[in-house]
Design a protein around this motif. Structure first.
Motif, PDB file in Angstrom:
ATOM      1  N   ARG A 260      33.079 -39.267  31.448  1.00 33.02           N
ATOM      2  CA  ARG A 260      31.656 -38.995  31.683  1.00 33.02           C
ATOM      3  C   ARG A 260      31.282 -37.734  30.915  1.00 33.02           C
ATOM      4  N   ASN A 261      30.183 -37.774  30.195  1.00 26.32           N
ATOM      5  CA  ASN A 261      29.718 -36.588  29.474  1.00 26.32           C
ATOM      6  C   ASN A 261      29.248 -35.529  30.465  1.00 26.32           C
ATOM      7  N   VAL A 262      29.717 -34.298  30.262  1.00 27.39           N
ATOM      8  CA  VAL A 262      29.364 -33.177  31.130  1.00 27.39           C
ATOM      9  C   VAL A 262      28.866 -32.039  30.240  1.00 27.39           C
ATOM     10  N   ALA A 263      27.677 -31.539  30.513  1.00 23.21           N
ATOM     11  CA  ALA A 263      27.044 -30.497  29.694  1.00 23.21           C
ATOM     12  C   ALA A 263      27.756 -29.152  29.869  1.00 23.21           C
ATOM     13  N   VAL A 264      28.076 -28.526  28.725  1.00 27.35           N
ATOM     14  CA  VAL A 264      28.747 -27.226  28.721  1.00 27.35           C
ATOM     15  C   VAL A 264      28.168 -26.363  27.602  1.00 27.35           C
TER      16      VAL A 264
END
Length: 153
Positions: free
Chosen positions: A40-44
């Protein structure tokens, strides 16, 4: 006489009973863990360090660069793709950039420790931190954009 011994004993034991009752309280909310599923893409926000004696890189990273991440307070190292918002873009040493991570394993993050270290081939090459949009997505807060954590292709 027996009653006075009991009273004296209770006075000495009361602080111990209260201390053990306080110790049994649940952990504070700041110790809360957020769970993120695999793939899952996770914003960082990620900062890539310039090459040094024992850390950093001398070349940029590109979209889908595979790195190892270790979140604060967690012993496990995760394998994650660094997903740039522009697939043709790059992140140069000495720069910081908003991007997404997509990890092969599920992971968890402590609410008060959303930071992590980035490694390549066992060498520390940078540091990062979850963006508030990623935490909001997991917490399910209304009013926050849930697409912000999955924007990169």
């Amino acid at each position: 006489m027996v009653g006075s011994r009991f009273a004296a004993c209770w006075c000495l034991a009361a602080p111990l009973v209260m201390a053990s009752a306080l110790a049994a309280e649940p952990p504070p909310a700041d110790a809360e863990l957020f769970q993120f599923p695999a793939e899952r893409n996770v914003a960082v926000n990620l900062q890539l360090w310039p090459l040094g004696l024992k850390s950093g890189r001398d070349s940029p990273v590109f979209h889908n660069f595979m790195a190892q991440l270790r979140f604060s307070g967690e012993p496990d190292v995760l394998t994650c793709a660094l997903r740039l918002y522009e697939p043709e873009g790059q992140l140069n040493p000495g720069q910081a950039q908003d991007l997404a991570i997509r990890c092969l394993q599920p992971f968890r993050v402590k609410a008060k420790q959303p930071d992590f270290q980035v490694f390549a081939a066992g060498r520390p090459i940078g540091k990062g931190q979850l963006r508030s949009a990623a935490l909001a997505q997991v917490m399910g807060e209304s009013g926050m954009s849930t697409n912000a954590a999955s924007a990169p292709p």
